[in-house]
Design a protein around this motif. Structure first.
Motif, PDB file in Angstrom:
ATOM      1  N   ASN A  67      -3.452   4.463  14.307  1.00  0.00           N
ATOM      2  CA  ASN A  67      -3.426   2.994  14.295  1.00  0.00           C
ATOM      3  C   ASN A  67      -3.257   2.446  15.708  1.00  0.00           C
ATOM      4  O   ASN A  67      -3.925   1.499  16.117  1.00  0.00           O
ATOM      5  CB  ASN A  67      -2.279   2.494  13.413  1.00  0.00           C
ATOM      6  CG  ASN A  67      -2.546   2.683  11.937  1.00  0.00           C
ATOM      7  OD1 ASN A  67      -3.697   2.692  11.512  1.00  0.00           O
ATOM      8  ND2 ASN A  67      -1.477   2.842  11.171  1.00  0.00           N
ATOM      9  N   SER A  68      -2.349   3.049  16.469  1.00  0.00           N
ATOM     10  CA  SER A  68      -2.108   2.590  17.840  1.00  0.00           C
ATOM     11  C   SER A  68      -3.339   2.793  18.712  1.00  0.00           C
ATOM     12  O   SER A  68      -3.675   1.943  19.547  1.00  0.00           O
ATOM     13  CB  SER A  68      -0.914   3.337  18.436  1.00  0.00           C
ATOM     14  OG  SER A  68       0.255   3.079  17.706  1.00  0.00           O
TER      15      SER A  68
ATOM     16  N   LEU B 216       0.818  -1.213   0.000  1.00  0.00           N
ATOM     17  CA  LEU B 216       0.000   0.000   0.000  1.00  0.00           C
ATOM     18  C   LEU B 216       0.853   1.264   0.000  1.00  0.00           C
ATOM     19  O   LEU B 216       0.443   2.302  -0.530  1.00  0.00           O
ATOM     20  CB  LEU B 216      -0.916   0.009   1.228  1.00  0.00           C
ATOM     21  CG  LEU B 216      -1.987  -1.074   1.311  1.00  0.00           C
ATOM     22  CD1 LEU B 216      -2.689  -1.008   2.668  1.00  0.00           C
ATOM     23  CD2 LEU B 216      -3.002  -0.927   0.189  1.00  0.00           C
ATOM     24  N   GLY B 217       2.003   1.189   0.647  1.00  0.00           N
ATOM     25  CA  GLY B 217       2.851   2.361   0.755  1.00  0.00           C
ATOM     26  C   GLY B 217       2.458   3.285   1.889  1.00  0.00           C
ATOM     27  O   GLY B 217       2.909   4.432   1.942  1.00  0.00           O
ATOM     28  N   HIS B 218       1.632   2.812   2.811  1.00  0.00           N
ATOM     29  CA  HIS B 218       1.246   3.614   3.981  1.00  0.00           C
ATOM     30  C   HIS B 218       0.744   2.683   5.077  1.00  0.00           C
ATOM     31  O   HIS B 218       0.435   1.511   4.821  1.00  0.00           O
ATOM     32  CB  HIS B 218       0.180   4.653   3.624  1.00  0.00           C
ATOM     33  CG  HIS B 218      -1.089   4.078   3.068  1.00  0.00           C
ATOM     34  ND1 HIS B 218      -1.983   3.332   3.821  1.00  0.00           N
ATOM     35  CD2 HIS B 218      -1.630   4.156   1.821  1.00  0.00           C
ATOM     36  CE1 HIS B 218      -3.014   2.984   3.082  1.00  0.00           C
ATOM     37  NE2 HIS B 218      -2.818   3.464   1.860  1.00  0.00           N
ATOM     38  N   PRO B 219       0.641   3.150   6.328  1.00  0.00           N
ATOM     39  CA  PRO B 219       0.150   2.308   7.422  1.00  0.00           C
ATOM     40  C   PRO B 219      -1.271   1.827   7.167  1.00  0.00           C
ATOM     41  O   PRO B 219      -2.010   2.408   6.368  1.00  0.00           O
ATOM     42  CB  PRO B 219       0.205   3.234   8.643  1.00  0.00           C
ATOM     43  CG  PRO B 219       1.192   4.291   8.277  1.00  0.00           C
ATOM     44  CD  PRO B 219       1.042   4.485   6.805  1.00  0.00           C
TER      45      PRO B 219
ATOM     46  N   ASN C  55      -5.012   1.575   7.658  1.00  0.00           N
ATOM     47  CA  ASN C  55      -5.909   2.627   8.116  1.00  0.00           C
ATOM     48  C   ASN C  55      -6.604   2.299   9.429  1.00  0.00           C
ATOM     49  O   ASN C  55      -6.803   3.165  10.265  1.00  0.00           O
ATOM     50  CB  ASN C  55      -6.966   2.924   7.050  1.00  0.00           C
ATOM     51  CG  ASN C  55      -6.341   3.429   5.766  1.00  0.00           C
ATOM     52  OD1 ASN C  55      -5.218   3.920   5.773  1.00  0.00           O
ATOM     53  ND2 ASN C  55      -7.053   3.295   4.675  1.00  0.00           N
ATOM     54  N   ASP C  56      -7.017   1.040   9.599  1.00  0.00           N
ATOM     55  CA  ASP C  56      -7.711   0.695  10.842  1.00  0.00           C
ATOM     56  C   ASP C  56      -6.868  -0.221  11.718  1.00  0.00           C
ATOM     57  O   ASP C  56      -7.352  -0.777  12.697  1.00  0.00           O
ATOM     58  CB  ASP C  56      -9.069   0.053  10.556  1.00  0.00           C
ATOM     59  CG  ASP C  56      -8.951  -1.309   9.868  1.00  0.00           C
ATOM     60  OD1 ASP C  56      -7.808  -1.732   9.617  1.00  0.00           O
ATOM     61  OD2 ASP C  56      -9.984  -1.939   9.609  1.00  0.00           O
ATOM     62  N   GLY C  57      -5.600  -0.389  11.343  1.00  0.00           N
ATOM     63  CA  GLY C  57      -4.694  -1.174  12.169  1.00  0.00           C
ATOM     64  C   GLY C  57      -4.893  -2.663  12.101  1.00  0.00           C
ATOM     65  O   GLY C  57      -4.246  -3.414  12.807  1.00  0.00           O
ATOM     66  N   SER C  58      -5.768  -3.154  11.214  1.00  0.00           N
ATOM     67  CA  SER C  58      -6.061  -4.579  11.225  1.00  0.00           C
ATOM     68  C   SER C  58      -6.479  -5.040   9.840  1.00  0.00           C
ATOM     69  O   SER C  58      -7.349  -4.442   9.204  1.00  0.00           O
ATOM     70  CB  SER C  58      -7.176  -4.878  12.228  1.00  0.00           C
ATOM     71  OG  SER C  58      -7.518  -6.248  12.204  1.00  0.00           O
ATOM     72  N   LEU C  59      -5.860  -6.123   9.366  1.00  0.00           N
ATOM     73  CA  LEU C  59      -6.222  -6.747   8.097  1.00  0.00           C
ATOM     74  C   LEU C  59      -7.359  -7.733   8.335  1.00  0.00           C
ATOM     75  O   LEU C  59      -7.279  -8.579   9.232  1.00  0.00           O
ATOM     76  CB  LEU C  59      -5.000  -7.461   7.518  1.00  0.00           C
ATOM     77  CG  LEU C  59      -5.228  -8.390   6.327  1.00  0.00           C
ATOM     78  CD1 LEU C  59      -5.742  -7.608   5.116  1.00  0.00           C
ATOM     79  CD2 LEU C  59      -3.933  -9.131   5.989  1.00  0.00           C
ATOM     80  N   THR C  60      -8.412  -7.628   7.545  1.00  0.00           N
ATOM     81  CA  THR C  60      -9.577  -8.497   7.700  1.00  0.00           C
ATOM     82  C   THR C  60      -9.929  -9.126   6.358  1.00  0.00           C
ATOM     83  O   THR C  60     -10.313  -8.423   5.420  1.00  0.00           O
ATOM     84  CB  THR C  60     -10.797  -7.711   8.216  1.00  0.00           C
ATOM     85  OG1 THR C  60     -10.461  -7.065   9.440  1.00  0.00           O
ATOM     86  CG2 THR C  60     -11.984  -8.643   8.450  1.00  0.00           C
ATOM     87  N   PHE C  61      -9.786 -10.443   6.258  1.00  0.00           N
ATOM     88  CA  PHE C  61     -10.187 -11.161   5.055  1.00  0.00           C
ATOM     89  C   PHE C  61     -11.657 -11.553   5.130  1.00  0.00           C
ATOM     90  O   PHE C  61     -12.229 -11.698   6.225  1.00  0.00           O
ATOM     91  CB  PHE C  61      -9.374 -12.448   4.897  1.00  0.00           C
ATOM     92  CG  PHE C  61      -7.952 -12.241   4.481  1.00  0.00           C
ATOM     93  CD1 PHE C  61      -7.628 -12.023   3.150  1.00  0.00           C
ATOM     94  CD2 PHE C  61      -6.930 -12.284   5.415  1.00  0.00           C
ATOM     95  CE1 PHE C  61      -6.312 -11.846   2.756  1.00  0.00           C
ATOM     96  CE2 PHE C  61      -5.609 -12.110   5.032  1.00  0.00           C
ATOM     97  CZ  PHE C  61      -5.306 -11.885   3.692  1.00  0.00           C
ATOM     98  N   ARG C  62     -12.267 -11.753   3.963  1.00  0.00           N
ATOM     99  CA  ARG C  62     -13.564 -12.428   3.926  1.00  0.00           C
ATOM    100  C   ARG C  62     -13.374 -13.828   4.484  1.00  0.00           C
ATOM    101  O   ARG C  62     -12.410 -14.525   4.145  1.00  0.00           O
ATOM    102  CB  ARG C  62     -14.078 -12.489   2.489  1.00  0.00           C
ATOM    103  CG  ARG C  62     -15.440 -13.160   2.336  1.00  0.00           C
ATOM    104  CD  ARG C  62     -15.833 -13.244   0.868  1.00  0.00           C
ATOM    105  NE  ARG C  62     -16.002 -11.908   0.293  1.00  0.00           N
ATOM    106  CZ  ARG C  62     -16.146 -11.697  -1.010  1.00  0.00           C
ATOM    107  NH1 ARG C  62     -16.102 -12.713  -1.859  1.00  0.00           N
ATOM    108  NH2 ARG C  62     -16.330 -10.468  -1.458  1.00  0.00           N
ATOM    109  N   LEU C  63     -14.278 -14.280   5.354  1.00  0.00           N
ATOM    110  CA  LEU C  63     -14.097 -15.557   6.043  1.00  0.00           C
ATOM    111  C   LEU C  63     -14.046 -16.729   5.069  1.00  0.00           C
ATOM    112  O   LEU C  63     -13.162 -17.583   5.149  1.00  0.00           O
ATOM    113  CB  LEU C  63     -15.214 -15.765   7.067  1.00  0.00           C
ATOM    114  CG  LEU C  63     -15.209 -17.101   7.816  1.00  0.00           C
ATOM    115  CD1 LEU C  63     -13.908 -17.306   8.584  1.00  0.00           C
ATOM    116  CD2 LEU C  63     -16.409 -17.192   8.761  1.00  0.00           C
ATOM    117  N   GLY C  64     -14.998 -16.810   4.166  1.00  0.00           N
ATOM    118  CA  GLY C  64     -15.038 -17.910   3.212  1.00  0.00           C
ATOM    119  C   GLY C  64     -14.182 -17.629   1.994  1.00  0.00           C
ATOM    120  O   GLY C  64     -14.207 -16.533   1.437  1.00  0.00           O
TER     121      GLY C  64
END
Length: 324
Positions: free
Chosen positions: A224-225, A141-144, A146-155
């Motif tokens: 983020n913190s 992405l080239g930046h932190p 945004n919400d501090g957490s990566l979330t994948f689609r579950l399925g």
């Protein structure tokens, strides 16, 4: 159980029908968890094969019996779980799917995980260190984040497209590890191969930063913190001033940083607390907790407002979650 699979035979750690031993050995690879048999006459015939690389581990696991598995939060790692035979019911936080050969699962590390595997379920599980995967995403992405957490689609549909390709590459990894000499055993090469697998996953499976996620501007590090601290400790009596003091920034700067990515301190705190309430109610043994107690334990003082906000967020009443 009949064993039709030859993957990772060089890396078999153990076979056992002892529940305690299986739980202890699997915990060494992943994390402490609850493990129980279900169904009449249920028994174990388990095996575990595992090879740790650099930031990943390739695992093949079967229990040979109908089992309930409850690790809680994974926290430090992601898992991509791909059934090769059988099926598994996967619940991650408030989401749930029935996973089978054509549908893998990627539970969120911050949400309580509960699983029910059928006796014939054999899963290829790729364990990926969270810090490494999120660092790879930040580099892309080239930046932190945004919400501090990566979330994948579950399925994860692995029947076609890039996700099917990712599954094939994962199987190739497992097959390669069964050779006496292979590139994955070379320390100077394995990091590059892992990076390719991480990049492939981030491009194949939808997540909250898909498409470059220019949907919102980059968050400042203190933002983020702050969000991570709220999510980790939502029950605390946070105020903007106290949170800013803990992070060593000014309250105004923190508020402005949150506004820049389209959120507020109040929204983040409320959502984090409601999510913890939902997780507690869903995981509770009947009769051991009340809705009021769950609200109180998670910092929600006005239960009427809390119940209304809960319905808006989850589409059901807290009592519905408790008694499901």
């Amino acid at each position: 159980m009949t064993e039709p699979l030859t993957l990772l035979r060089r890396h078999e750690l153990f076979r056992s029908d002892d529940l305690g031993q299986v739980r202890e050995e699997v915990a060494r690879i992943f994390c402490p968890h609850e493990l129980a048999l279900y169904g009449r006459g249920a028994r174990l015939d388990a095996f575990v094969r595992s090879k740790r690389l650099k930031n990943m581990a390739v695992n093949l696991i079967a229990y040979g019996g109908d089992v309930l598995i409850e690790p809680g939060r994974l926290d430090d790692f992601f898992v991509v779980m791909m059934p090769l035979t059988g099926s598994a019911h996967i619940r991650s936080g408030s989401e749930e799917i029935e996973s089978y050969r054509g549908l893998a699962s990627i539970p969120h590390p911050d949400r309580p995980l509960r699983m029910r595997w059928t006796a014939d379920c054999v899963q290829l599980i790729i364990r990926i260190d969270r810090a490494a995967l999120e660092a790879h995403l930040r580099d892309e992405l080239g930046h932190p984040l945004n919400d501090g957490s990566l979330t994948f689609r579950l399925g994860m549909d692995v029947t076609s497209g890039l996700t099917a390709s990712w599954r094939r590459v994962s199987l190739m990894f497992a097959r390669e590890l069964d050779h006496d000499e292979n590139i994955l055993d070379r320390p100077e090469l394995v990091g590059d191969w892992e990076a390719q697998l991480m990049a492939g996953l981030l491009n194949a499976q939808p997540h909250n930063y898909s498409g470059g996620t220019g949907a919102s501007p980059a968050a400042k590090p203190e933002v983020n913190s702050a969000i991570r601290l709220i999510k980790d400790r939502p029950a605390e009596d946070w105020t903007v001033t106290r949170l800013a003091r803990v992070l060593g920034v000014g309250p105004r700067k923190l508020q402005q940083g949150l506004q820049e990515i389209g959120t507020t301190f109040t929204h983040e705190l409320r959502t984090a607390r409601l999510q913890r309430v939902h997780d507690a109610l869903h995981a509770a043994v009947p009769g051991t907790i009340s809705v009021s107690k769950a609200f109180a334990q998670n910092g929600i003082k006005h239960h009427g407002h809390g119940a209304r906000q809960y319905r808006e967020l989850f589409g059901e009443r807290p009592s519905d979650t408790l008694h499901r």
